[in-house]
Enzyme design. Sequence first.
Site, PDB file in Angstrom:
ATOM      1  N   GLU A 242      60.909  27.849  -1.787  1.00 36.53           N
ATOM      2  CA  GLU A 242      61.703  27.020   0.130  1.00 36.53           C
ATOM      3  C   GLU A 242      61.712  25.724  -0.551  1.00 36.53           C
ATOM      4  O   GLU A 242      61.094  24.987  -0.188  1.00 36.53           O
ATOM      5  CB  GLU A 242      60.095  27.424   0.856  1.00 36.53           C
ATOM      6  CG  GLU A 242      59.716  29.095   1.211  1.00 36.53           C
ATOM      7  CD  GLU A 242      61.114  29.618   2.089  1.00 36.53           C
ATOM      8  OE1 GLU A 242      62.159  28.652   2.163  1.00 36.53           O
ATOM      9  OE2 GLU A 242      61.506  30.860   1.923  1.00 36.53           O
ATOM     10  N   CYS A 276      61.471  19.838   7.505  1.00 38.52           N
ATOM     11  CA  CYS A 276      62.380  20.209   6.484  1.00 38.52           C
ATOM     12  C   CYS A 276      63.146  20.785   7.425  1.00 38.52           C
ATOM     13  O   CYS A 276      65.180  20.993   6.444  1.00 38.52           O
ATOM     14  CB  CYS A 276      61.762  21.615   5.076  1.00 38.52           C
ATOM     15  SG  CYS A 276      61.165  23.473   6.360  1.00 38.52           S
TER      16      CYS A 276
HETATM   17  P1  NDP Z   1      56.700  17.948  -3.730  1.00 35.05           P
HETATM   18  O1  NDP Z   1      57.607  18.849  -3.662  1.00 35.05           O
HETATM   19  O2  NDP Z   1      56.398  16.698  -4.465  1.00 35.05           O
HETATM   20  O3  NDP Z   1      55.139  18.537  -4.184  1.00 35.05           O
HETATM   21  C1  NDP Z   1      54.813  20.070  -3.251  1.00 35.05           C
HETATM   22  C2  NDP Z   1      54.291  20.708  -3.708  1.00 35.05           C
HETATM   23  O4  NDP Z   1      54.287  21.736  -5.255  1.00 35.05           O
HETATM   24  C3  NDP Z   1      52.502  20.047  -3.678  1.00 35.05           C
HETATM   25  O5  NDP Z   1      51.203  20.939  -3.307  1.00 35.05           O
HETATM   26  C4  NDP Z   1      53.166  19.061  -5.069  1.00 35.05           C
HETATM   27  O6  NDP Z   1      51.199  18.548  -4.961  1.00 35.05           O
HETATM   28  C5  NDP Z   1      52.893  20.275  -5.793  1.00 35.05           C
HETATM   29  N1  NDP Z   1      53.008  19.876  -7.258  1.00 35.05           N
HETATM   30  C6  NDP Z   1      53.819  19.348  -7.824  1.00 35.05           C
HETATM   31  N2  NDP Z   1      54.657  18.875  -9.251  1.00 35.05           N
HETATM   32  C7  NDP Z   1      54.377  20.151  -9.072  1.00 35.05           C
HETATM   33  C8  NDP Z   1      54.336  20.233 -10.777  1.00 35.05           C
HETATM   34  N3  NDP Z   1      54.899  20.176 -12.088  1.00 35.05           N
HETATM   35  N4  NDP Z   1      54.461  22.134 -10.451  1.00 35.05           N
HETATM   36  C9  NDP Z   1      53.586  22.747  -9.398  1.00 35.05           C
HETATM   37  N5  NDP Z   1      53.809  21.849  -7.740  1.00 35.05           N
HETATM   38  C10 NDP Z   1      53.394  21.176  -8.254  1.00 35.05           C
HETATM   39  O7  NDP Z   1      56.915  18.019  -2.593  1.00 35.05           O
HETATM   40  P2  NDP Z   1      56.137  17.704  -0.746  1.00 35.05           P
HETATM   41  O8  NDP Z   1      54.960  17.926  -0.824  1.00 35.05           O
HETATM   42  O9  NDP Z   1      56.521  15.700  -0.943  1.00 35.05           O
HETATM   43  O10 NDP Z   1      57.109  18.042   0.373  1.00 35.05           O
HETATM   44  C11 NDP Z   1      58.286  17.798   1.181  1.00 35.05           C
HETATM   45  C12 NDP Z   1      58.846  18.389   0.708  1.00 35.05           C
HETATM   46  O11 NDP Z   1      58.868  19.542   1.261  1.00 35.05           O
HETATM   47  C13 NDP Z   1      60.879  17.946   1.699  1.00 35.05           C
HETATM   48  O12 NDP Z   1      61.172  17.863   0.910  1.00 35.05           O
HETATM   49  C14 NDP Z   1      60.217  19.558   2.459  1.00 35.05           C
HETATM   50  O13 NDP Z   1      61.874  20.067   2.853  1.00 35.05           O
HETATM   51  C15 NDP Z   1      59.973  20.610   1.961  1.00 35.05           C
HETATM   52  N6  NDP Z   1      59.609  21.027   2.537  1.00 35.05           N
HETATM   53  C16 NDP Z   1      60.693  22.478   2.887  1.00 35.05           C
HETATM   54  C17 NDP Z   1      59.837  23.222   3.482  1.00 35.05           C
HETATM   55  C18 NDP Z   1      60.227  24.826   3.898  1.00 35.05           C
HETATM   56  O14 NDP Z   1      60.249  25.937   3.772  1.00 35.05           O
HETATM   57  N7  NDP Z   1      62.275  25.970   2.819  1.00 35.05           N
HETATM   58  C19 NDP Z   1      58.614  24.204   4.228  1.00 35.05           C
HETATM   59  C20 NDP Z   1      58.168  22.516   4.407  1.00 35.05           C
HETATM   60  C21 NDP Z   1      58.995  21.362   3.684  1.00 35.05           C
HETATM   61  P3  NDP Z   1      51.028  17.434  -5.147  1.00 35.05           P
HETATM   62  O15 NDP Z   1      50.905  17.538  -3.899  1.00 35.05           O
HETATM   63  O16 NDP Z   1      49.982  17.455  -5.753  1.00 35.05           O
HETATM   64  O17 NDP Z   1      51.894  15.724  -6.275  1.00 35.05           O
END
Ligand code: NDP
Length: 496
Positions: A242, A276
Amino acid sequence: MSRAVSQQADEQWFTSLDPRTAEVIGRHRVHSPIEVRAAVTRARTASAWWGGLDHAERKRRLDAWRALILRRLDDITELVCAETGKPLDDARLELVLVVDHLHWAARNAEKVLRRRRVSPGRLMFNQAATVEYLPLGVVGVIGPWNYPAFTPMGSIAYALAAGNTVVFKPSELTPGVGEWLASTLAEVVPEQPVLTVVTGFGATGAALCRSGVDKVAFTGSTATGKRVMAACAESLTPVLVECGGKDPLIVDADADLEAAAEAAVWGGMSNAGQTCVGVERVYVVDSVADRFTELVVRRARKLKPGGQPTAHLGPITMPEQVGVIRSHIADALDKGGRAVVGGLDSVRPPYVEPVVLVDVPQDSSAVTEETFGPTLTIKRVSDVDEAVELANATDYGLGATVFSRSRGPELARRLRCGMVSINGVVSFAGIAALPFGGVGDSGFGRIHGADGLREFARPQSVTRRRFWAPLQPNTFARSSGTLRRLVRLVRVLYRR
Ligand code: NDP
């Protein structure tokens, strides 16, 4: 990231901060890959027990969790506010949706997943056929920070209701909310760790992808989604992805303009634009464009960001995002766009005041990339056909909004995205029975609804021979005429 990381004996710790004040809210472990694997091993043992309960038993426990969340609503609301900085009522709204989805998932899991008979068809009439949706085992959930309870619970609640245990890696910005969810569930389900939280940075999430879980449900940015998929591909671990969006809002000539303007401003600016499925681009038909823009401007000018619980908008939770927002505004203005509300001066970290841009060329990053701030671009179009074409001219495909009195469903069907609200905004997220997810760069797979339950289950098809059929083609003992007779039968049955 400005988070402080500290070492204590062999353990690494990090702090979570209030983005409004930079005040330290909590200390959390940076879990290592070995610790993530150990958590998954414990969750696997727990899954044998949890998956072995019948639906009614699981429902009873998930209902008890819901009741506990409701009793402690003020605690979790405060924590969501502290870790994200969002205004109090926005956190309340998020938690209302959490409770509603948890209720739906627990209540409907049996009906959606239980064994059911299917017709064996005319050729296999001697068989009884059933399909049942069984738990996968252990589901790894990786969540973002913008809706730190609602977004991951879209996976967690449905995965648990389908009989799986969950290991959850929350965003490094909102680890406390994740831990709160796990600890409250443990109070009502003390027998086994059915929901475990592992905390840390991206590496902890990457370790979860490689930990042997049976599925990963990821919500976050498209760039990280690709990394998650690549890591999961190593072990053929299935993934649900997502990701972000660049959601359009279309305003038709016959739209209720007051309602459309309100939807554009709420959809674009609430949660400081960090949604999002929030509105980022508006396409408005020429004949009503001036009036609509005026209504948007009037509303957006009234909104004030701040740290107080009653502010319209909170801060930009992730400090790095401020630079992205600024660069999109700058690019729009450089390319000939005009700011009719705010401008570059509106960016005052950690806050961004509302910005409304018009006449922005469609190749500007303000139109092509996810901004994730309280900004809107409004483009005047000659008719709704042009609006649909421009709305679809993106690699994303998450949600969309249509304001039209006469053509809503028709326009919705022409939009390449996973969800559409007609004459309302983001309404689909509040309807638990509706699947939630996108296409293209917005990802694939679905949370919420019956599809969301099945996403965390493996369909198992079972047939049982009830009696011997006169024709036996699946045996070396078949006669030379068996297949001839079968072909004759098929010709008769399927001739037309
Ligand atoms: P990120 O992609 O930066 O991070 C998402 C999660 O992935 C965090 O827990 C992060 O950890 C983790 N992560 C980071 N690097 C890795 C890796 N290499 N392998 C596995 N996990 C990893 O997104 P954001 O947290 O900044 O969230 C914002 C984004 O989420 C926006 O693009 C938004 O549109 C999207 N979003 C989508 C939704 C949907 O339902 N489609 C709903 C809500 C948000 P850490 O934070 O510790 O880096």
